[in-house]
Design a protein around this motif. Structure first.
Motif, PDB file in Angstrom:
ATOM      1  N   GLY A  29      -4.925   6.851  10.417  1.00  0.00           N
ATOM      2  CA  GLY A  29      -4.005   5.776  10.775  1.00  0.00           C
ATOM      3  C   GLY A  29      -4.550   4.389  10.594  1.00  0.00           C
ATOM      4  O   GLY A  29      -3.795   3.424  10.492  1.00  0.00           O
ATOM      5  N   ASN A  30      -5.890   4.252  10.530  1.00  0.00           N
ATOM      6  CA  ASN A  30      -6.458   2.908  10.406  1.00  0.00           C
ATOM      7  C   ASN A  30      -6.766   2.525   8.961  1.00  0.00           C
ATOM      8  O   ASN A  30      -7.387   1.505   8.704  1.00  0.00           O
ATOM      9  N   THR A  31      -6.346   3.363   7.999  1.00  0.00           N
ATOM     10  CA  THR A  31      -6.598   3.026   6.589  1.00  0.00           C
ATOM     11  C   THR A  31      -5.322   2.987   5.772  1.00  0.00           C
ATOM     12  O   THR A  31      -5.364   2.930   4.557  1.00  0.00           O
ATOM     13  N   VAL A  32      -4.179   3.020   6.434  1.00  0.00           N
ATOM     14  CA  VAL A  32      -2.920   3.175   5.701  1.00  0.00           C
ATOM     15  C   VAL A  32      -2.510   1.878   5.012  1.00  0.00           C
ATOM     16  O   VAL A  32      -2.702   0.782   5.540  1.00  0.00           O
ATOM     17  N   HIS A  33      -1.953   2.014   3.815  1.00  0.00           N
ATOM     18  CA  HIS A  33      -1.339   0.903   3.098  1.00  0.00           C
ATOM     19  C   HIS A  33       0.176   1.052   3.238  1.00  0.00           C
ATOM     20  O   HIS A  33       0.692   2.176   3.250  1.00  0.00           O
ATOM     21  N   PRO A  34       0.911  -0.050   3.368  1.00  0.00           N
ATOM     22  CA  PRO A  34       2.368   0.077   3.532  1.00  0.00           C
ATOM     23  C   PRO A  34       3.030   0.859   2.402  1.00  0.00           C
ATOM     24  O   PRO A  34       4.078   1.487   2.601  1.00  0.00           O
ATOM     25  N   LYS A  35       2.450   0.847   1.207  1.00  0.00           N
ATOM     26  CA  LYS A  35       3.034   1.594   0.090  1.00  0.00           C
ATOM     27  C   LYS A  35       3.097   3.083   0.390  1.00  0.00           C
ATOM     28  O   LYS A  35       4.041   3.772   0.002  1.00  0.00           O
ATOM     29  N   LYS A  49      -4.428   3.691  -1.037  1.00  0.00           N
ATOM     30  CA  LYS A  49      -4.555   3.649  -2.484  1.00  0.00           C
ATOM     31  C   LYS A  49      -4.913   2.237  -2.904  1.00  0.00           C
ATOM     32  O   LYS A  49      -4.772   1.292  -2.141  1.00  0.00           O
ATOM     33  N   ASN A  50      -5.315   2.087  -4.134  1.00  0.00           N
ATOM     34  CA  ASN A  50      -5.675   0.750  -4.636  1.00  0.00           C
ATOM     35  C   ASN A  50      -4.421   0.062  -5.142  1.00  0.00           C
ATOM     36  O   ASN A  50      -4.231  -0.143  -6.336  1.00  0.00           O
ATOM     37  N   ARG A  98       4.342  -3.593  -4.776  1.00  0.00           N
ATOM     38  CA  ARG A  98       3.233  -4.034  -3.920  1.00  0.00           C
ATOM     39  C   ARG A  98       3.210  -3.275  -2.593  1.00  0.00           C
ATOM     40  O   ARG A  98       2.262  -3.394  -1.828  1.00  0.00           O
ATOM     41  N   GLY A  99       4.266  -2.497  -2.320  1.00  0.00           N
ATOM     42  CA  GLY A  99       4.220  -1.637  -1.144  1.00  0.00           C
ATOM     43  C   GLY A  99       5.109  -2.036   0.005  1.00  0.00           C
ATOM     44  O   GLY A  99       4.924  -1.555   1.126  1.00  0.00           O
ATOM     45  N   ALA A 100       6.098  -2.894  -0.218  1.00  0.00           N
ATOM     46  CA  ALA A 100       7.001  -3.280   0.866  1.00  0.00           C
ATOM     47  C   ALA A 100       7.778  -2.066   1.356  1.00  0.00           C
ATOM     48  O   ALA A 100       8.172  -1.199   0.586  1.00  0.00           O
ATOM     49  N   ILE A 101       7.977  -2.003   2.654  1.00  0.00           N
ATOM     50  CA  ILE A 101       8.695  -0.891   3.269  1.00  0.00           C
ATOM     51  C   ILE A 101      10.152  -1.277   3.412  1.00  0.00           C
ATOM     52  O   ILE A 101      10.477  -2.282   4.043  1.00  0.00           O
ATOM     53  N   ASP A 102      11.039  -0.476   2.826  1.00  0.00           N
ATOM     54  CA  ASP A 102      12.462  -0.805   2.820  1.00  0.00           C
ATOM     55  C   ASP A 102      13.227   0.213   3.651  1.00  0.00           C
ATOM     56  O   ASP A 102      13.584   1.281   3.178  1.00  0.00           O
ATOM     57  N   LEU A 133       6.466  -6.173   4.952  1.00  0.00           N
ATOM     58  CA  LEU A 133       6.836  -6.783   3.674  1.00  0.00           C
ATOM     59  C   LEU A 133       5.676  -6.788   2.682  1.00  0.00           C
ATOM     60  O   LEU A 133       5.848  -7.180   1.536  1.00  0.00           O
ATOM     61  N   SER A 134       4.514  -6.349   3.133  1.00  0.00           N
ATOM     62  CA  SER A 134       3.315  -6.265   2.288  1.00  0.00           C
ATOM     63  C   SER A 134       3.011  -7.594   1.601  1.00  0.00           C
ATOM     64  O   SER A 134       2.773  -7.662   0.402  1.00  0.00           O
TER      65      SER A 134
END
Length: 817
Positions: free
Chosen positions: A503-509, A731-732, A415-419, A550-551
């Motif tokens: 920068g305003n369209t970024v997804h954490p993934k 991304k979707n 789901r894109g959580a940043i670790d 943590l998305s």
């Protein structure tokens, strides 16, 4: 009377904030509100005077009142610097800091609440301002070293962001002698050419005495090392064992196999876990948390003290607990094989990591074993025969834990959580508190599985109360500011990573993809740190607006009520809403009134604890290096600034190579590429380069370490890949069919470490570097104030928690139409 004053103040602030409002005189305001008698007018005048004194409103030369931001002024917190300049963090939500040049500080010092006027001649993107008024002093008590003179003395302050010494008259020394660390209270502030004056209120000991260094840091950050007598006495009255009456209404889980897994030296054990695998392939995860709220009752002396502290503080050689040790290490701690009261969250989790059913309830447990991370790691990864034999009945459960942990971690990754996986170190000290070694902490499967289980419980509890639509305390992590992320995108292009998007369209993934792309590279920790600095700090908030790192759309802190007051509040809310089934209008109104203030206060106290922990860590590392002057080490360039380069050693110690010590050439700083370039030789130093350095100097009082370059080991500036790695910012991403954890228009979640949950985001800025090639140290290598000024406060005034939580809040009818 207090309620009446607060009500009028709130009404005035709301009135002044209306879009159509124009500054009015007191008489015009009186007419607008429909006041008719003298008492009402008198109260209006007194309230306006008080609000003006607090900087909440401004009175113009024509005696008209308005909000500062509507009258070309801003109210905010001044963040000072040792060189005299500073920044003001405005109260207005989302507004960037304003730079204050040294000649515009006008007597303000670090931490003051001030009014500023933004200067029209500000340059570029950076706004500059001048301080027009010190509204409120941030502190009046300071820590420093006493310097004795004939018949008088001075206190040289420890905090170098406070550019003043304090004059102490002969009768105000409290018997301090030269070299004593003291606490001094300001009597008069510096003015023109006059020094500040003060009087000594406490002598901490001589600066060379063991333990005085850390004691000084505690007093510097206003962290009380001891509990008041009445709190200690109240803790003594709490029973050591549970009674049959305590079990009423609780689910008895003492027959279940439940374990704690902690560090070997941990004493405050506030969580226990159990995992079973069901015949249908699902898992049952039980997270059982110490029921601290049962013993620390709302409004008690222990609770009031715990609220003020808001968090335990973990320093090198000691813990300053939130509640007395008798509770934190005793009846509240889930010690092995004794009955303990808990609040439990049981979850049924499918093979994709989705929580398909859950239950939150009060319980009593009796843990089977007190396990350590080290032993669980050896059982799972090293197949240690001796430990497997010793804990044979538990080994199947540990294997199921590892399976479930992997499933939960994979779900978060999808789901894109940043670790973030930073190196962490522990300073080992001797009996006198002097550092003798620095050990790296390894993040093993054991730490990860506890982290995964705590995250799952926190998310489950948060979502449960979100859908109940009642006042609650959440842990949020707002989307990064686009301009900061854009600078990060530009920065990573130097390392062969091209991020397509803005920068305003970024997804954490996408940001996690960056971390994956640099895994194993020498500059991995540095890029990770720069990414962390481009993100906002996590904080406590009364609304569930998501957690970017943590998305996830839902997150709270439920799992550590012994050491975090927000968790204790969450437990109280669970007891109120679920156990006592009290969702009455009165109860909801009381908690709704209190939640803003609780969130702001606990967020600020968290940052205070972080700053104290960082100061202690930096001091101990400087002490450790103090006898190594002249020795050589290999390290990595961790940051490049206009005044030099920072080098990090493998043991996480960081030192500065000041540009004045780079004598083989004249070096200039390229802020776009973040490199230092020699004008004559074209020699380059950039982040990630491996160098050999010599320890040139250590100043323990400033916690600073100076290096000098001996030679280059490897320069990665000439060896980076030609073909860049391309990452798409948007991304979707969608992690499951029902979309529960999809990020839709909100943002949310990343992995912390062990029980630190999301604390890498929460503690926001990196412990080392600044943005745009900056650093959290000044040119001397001293640390700047790394803390955020706290949650931005709007114009709405919050009711103090202990003044209002037990009172009935009735809305006053306003006469103004």
């Amino acid at each position: 009377m207090t309620d009446k004053k607060d009500s009028l103040q709130s009404r005035l602030l709301e009135f002044f904030g209306e879009e159509e409002y124009k500054p009015l005189t007191v008489g015009e305001i009186e007419d607008e509100f429909g006041f008719e008698d003298a008492e009402e007018f008198k109260e209006l005048v007194k309230t306006l005077v008080r609000m003006e004194g607090q900087g909440l409103v401004v009175r113009s030369r024509s005696n008209r009142y308005g909000l500062p931001e509507r009258m070309n002024l801003l109210r905010g917190k001044f963040i000072g610097h040792a060189k005299g300049f500073g920044f003001v963090a405005p109260d207005v939500e989302g507004m960037d800091d304003v730079f204050i040049p040294p000649h515009e500080v006008n007597g303000a010092i670090n931490g003051d609440i001030v009014l500023i006027r933004v200067l029209k001649e500000s340059f570029g993107d950076r706004r500059e301002g001048t301080i027009t008024k010190v509204v409120e002093r941030g502190q009046t008590s300071f820590v420093g070293t006493f310097q004795a003179n004939r018949g008088f003395g001075f206190v040289v302050l420890d905090d170098k962001k406070l550019p003043m010494d304090i004059f102490i008259a002969k009768g105000d020394t409290l018997g301090a002698v030269d070299g004593h660390k003291v606490v001094v209270e300001i009597a008069t502030w510096p003015e023109d050419l006059k020094s500040a004056t003060g009087y000594i209120t406490k002598i901490l000991g001589h600066k060379n005495d063991p333990g005085v260094d850390i004691l000084s840091i505690l007093y510097k950050h206003d962290i009380p090392p001891e509990f008041p007598e009445e709190v200690v006495a109240a803790a003594q009255r709490v029973p050591d064992e549970i009674s049959p009456a305590d079990l009423e209404g609780r689910r008895d889980l003492r027959h279940e196999t439940i374990v704690t897994i902690d560090g070997a030296d941990a004493k405050d054990l506030d969580d226990a876990v159990t995992v079973t695998k069901n015949v249908d392939g699902t898992y049952k995860l039980g997270v059982h948390i110490a029921d601290v709220s049962y013993y620390v009752t709302q409004g008690s002396v222990i609770d009031i003290e715990a609220y003020d502290r808001a968090t335990s503080v973990y320093l090198t050689d000691r813990v300053i607990p939130m509640i007395p040790h008798r509770l934190s290490n005793g009846i509240c701690s889930l010690n092995p094989q004794v009955d303990r009261l808990t609040l439990s969250c049981e979850m049924i989790i499918d093979g994709n990591g989705n929580v398909i059913a859950h239950e939150i309830f009060q319980s009593v447990i009796k843990t089977t074993e007190r396990m350590t991370y080290k032993d669980v790691y050896k059982i799972l990864e090293e197949q240690d025969e001796e430990l497997i034999a010793r804990y044979e009945p538990l080994v199947p459960m540990f294997n199921h834990m590892a399976e479930l942990s992997k499933i939960l971690r994979n779900k978060r990754e999808l789901r894109g959580a940043i670790d973030f996986d930073f190196k962490e170190s522990k300073v080992i000290v001797d009996e006198d508190g002097w550092p003798v070694d620095i050990e790296l902490r390894e993040r093993t499967v054991a730490e990860k599985l506890i982290e995964d289980f705590m995250l799952a419980a926190n998310e489950t509890v948060a979502e449960h109360f979100h859908w109940m639509n009642v006042p609650f305390l959440y842990r949020i992590h707002e989307d990064p500011k686009p301009e900061k992320l854009q600078r990060f995108f530009e920065f990573v292009t130097n390392f062969g990573i091209l991020i397509k998007g803005t920068g305003n369209t970024v997804h954490p993934k996408a940001l996690q993809d960056v971390l994956s792309a640099i895994e194993g590279m020498p500059e991995e920790p540095v890029i990770s740190t720069m990414l962390l600095r481009s993100m906002q700090q996590a904080k406590y908030y009364p609304e569930s607006i998501g957690h970017f790192g943590l998305s996830t759309d839902f997150y709270t802190h439920f799992t550590s009520p012994i050491r975090r007051y927000p968790d204790l509040v969450v437990h109280r809310l669970i007891r109120t809403y679920l156990i006592n089934k009290d969702t009455s209008q009165e109860t909801v109104a009381q908690w709704s009134m209190a939640m803003d203030e609780i969130a702001d206060h606990t967020s600020e106290r968290e940052r205070r604890a972080v700053d104290a922990e960082r100061d202690t860590d930096a001091l101990k590392k400087a002490q450790y290096m103090s006898d190594k002057i002249g020795e050589e080490f290999e390290g990595i360039v961790s940051s490049v600034t206009n005044f030099g380069i920072f080098i990090e050693l493998p043991n996480t110690i960081e030192g500065l190579v000041h540009i004045s010590n780079m004598t083989d050439d004249y070096y200039r700083f390229d802020d776009r590429q973040m490199i230092m370039i020699g004008e004559r030789t074209n020699r380059q130093f950039r982040i990630g380069d491996e160098v050999k350095v010599r320890v040139a100097n250590v100043i323990i009082e400033e916690s600073s370490i100076d290096f000098e370059i001996v030679g280059m080991v490897t320069s990665y500036g000439r060896t980076r890949k030609v073909t860049p790695t391309v990452i798409h910012a948007r991304k979707n991403y969608n992690d499951n069919k029902d979309g529960r954890s999809s990020r839709s228009s909100r943002s949310g979640s990343g992995g912390g470490k062990g029980r630190r949950d999301d604390e890498k985001q929460s503690r926001g800025d990196s412990t080392k570097r600044g943005e745009r090639g900056g650093s959290d140290r000044d040119p001397r290598g001293r640390r700047k104030d790394s803390s955020s000024p706290g949650p931005k406060k709007g114009v709405k005034q919050k009711q103090k928690f202990y003044e209002g939580i037990a009172k009935k809040g009735k809305k006053k009818k306003t006469k103004r139409k």
